[in-house]
Design a protein around this motif. Structure first.
Motif, PDB file in Angstrom:
ATOM      1  N   ALA A   1      16.125  13.259  17.352  1.00  0.00           N
ATOM      2  CA  ALA A   1      15.689  13.584  15.992  1.00  0.00           C
ATOM      3  C   ALA A   1      16.813  13.252  15.026  1.00  0.00           C
ATOM      4  CB  ALA A   1      15.315  15.052  15.873  1.00  0.00           C
ATOM      5  N   ALA A   2      16.435  12.929  13.796  1.00  0.00           N
ATOM      6  CA  ALA A   2      17.423  12.603  12.776  1.00  0.00           C
ATOM      7  C   ALA A   2      17.011  13.220  11.450  1.00  0.00           C
ATOM      8  CB  ALA A   2      17.580  11.098  12.634  1.00  0.00           C
ATOM      9  N   ILE A   3      18.011  13.433  10.609  1.00  0.00           N
ATOM     10  CA  ILE A   3      17.750  14.022   9.298  1.00  0.00           C
ATOM     11  C   ILE A   3      18.699  13.398   8.291  1.00  0.00           C
ATOM     12  CG2 ILE A   3      19.297  15.981   9.781  1.00  0.00           C
ATOM     13  CD1 ILE A   3      17.328  17.707   8.098  1.00  0.00           C
ATOM     14  N   THR A   4      18.160  13.020   7.144  1.00  0.00           N
ATOM     15  CA  THR A   4      18.991  12.416   6.108  1.00  0.00           C
ATOM     16  C   THR A   4      19.690  13.513   5.303  1.00  0.00           C
ATOM     17  OG1 THR A   4      17.278  12.442   4.411  1.00  0.00           O
ATOM     18  CG2 THR A   4      17.322  10.531   5.904  1.00  0.00           C
ATOM     19  N   GLY A   5      20.580  13.090   4.427  1.00  0.00           N
ATOM     20  CA  GLY A   5      21.248  14.054   3.565  1.00  0.00           C
ATOM     21  C   GLY A   5      20.270  14.803   2.676  1.00  0.00           C
ATOM     22  N   GLY A   6      19.163  14.172   2.361  1.00  0.00           N
ATOM     23  CA  GLY A   6      18.140  14.780   1.523  1.00  0.00           C
ATOM     24  C   GLY A   6      17.094  15.556   2.293  1.00  0.00           C
ATOM     25  N   GLY A   7      17.220  15.579   3.622  1.00  0.00           N
ATOM     26  CA  GLY A   7      16.318  16.390   4.423  1.00  0.00           C
ATOM     27  C   GLY A   7      15.113  15.680   5.008  1.00  0.00           C
ATOM     28  N   ILE A   8      15.066  14.375   4.898  1.00  0.00           N
ATOM     29  CA  ILE A   8      13.963  13.617   5.507  1.00  0.00           C
ATOM     30  C   ILE A   8      14.226  13.525   7.003  1.00  0.00           C
ATOM     31  CG2 ILE A   8      12.767  11.409   5.604  1.00  0.00           C
ATOM     32  CD1 ILE A   8      13.541  11.047   2.652  1.00  0.00           C
ATOM     33  N   THR A   9      13.200  13.805   7.781  1.00  0.00           N
ATOM     34  CA  THR A   9      13.371  13.867   9.231  1.00  0.00           C
ATOM     35  C   THR A   9      12.515  12.829   9.951  1.00  0.00           C
ATOM     36  OG1 THR A   9      11.612  15.510   9.442  1.00  0.00           O
ATOM     37  CG2 THR A   9      13.846  16.339   9.134  1.00  0.00           C
ATOM     38  N   ASN A  10      12.952  12.499  11.153  1.00  0.00           N
ATOM     39  CA  ASN A  10      12.109  11.719  12.048  1.00  0.00           C
ATOM     40  C   ASN A  10      12.423  12.134  13.474  1.00  0.00           C
ATOM     41  OD1 ASN A  10      14.585   9.832  11.689  1.00  0.00           O
ATOM     42  ND2 ASN A  10      13.546   9.034  13.502  1.00  0.00           N
ATOM     43  N   TYR A  11      11.443  11.949  14.342  1.00  0.00           N
ATOM     44  CA  TYR A  11      11.535  12.446  15.704  1.00  0.00           C
ATOM     45  C   TYR A  11      11.086  11.387  16.704  1.00  0.00           C
ATOM     46  CZ  TYR A  11      11.704  17.028  13.446  1.00  0.00           C
ATOM     47  OH  TYR A  11      12.059  18.108  12.671  1.00  0.00           O
TER      48      TYR A  11
END
Length: 122
Positions: free
Chosen positions: A49-59
């Motif tokens: 999983a990943a998350i950007t500085g702005g809180g956008i996520t992907n799994y």
């Protein structure tokens, strides 16, 4: 220098719901994207999983609907809430962060933690 320290791993029963944490420390100007990776025995490391500085996520498809990534920018901390674990989730889980530092210039690079082992028993 920047350090990433994971915690929260251990032996968990199938169906369990542990939460992993990753704390970043050091002289950092900014923490950009962050992510959790895992490496199971005999397999390549893969993005969970990943998350950007702005809180956008992907799994990863294998964890969608079961894992939740989040971050607390004020605490320089990232979390991975893992639900409905199964033995196939057994792996060493690594924290990754894209960090901008200022020391003899502005440098942006990726850092890795040493990992925390999650073992899921059936």
């Amino acid at each position: 220098q920047v350090q990433l320290v994971e915690s929260g791993g251990g032996l968990v029963q199938a169906g369990g719901s542990p939460r992993l944490s990753c704390v970043a420390s050091g002289l950092m100007l900014n923490i950009n994207g962050m992510g959790w990776y895992r490496q199971a025995p005999g397999k390549q490391r893969e993005l969970v999983a990943a998350i950007t500085g702005g809180g956008i996520t992907n799994y990863a498809d294998s964890v969608k609907g079961r894992f939740t990534i989040s971050r607390d920018n004020a605490k320089n901390t990232m979390y991975l809430q893992m639900d409905s674990l199964n033995p196939e989730d057994t792996a060493v889980y690594y924290c990754n962060a894209d960090v901008t530092t200022v020391k003899s210039g502005i440098i942006r690079r990726a850092y890795w933690g040493k990992g925390t082992l999650v073992t899921v028993s059936s």
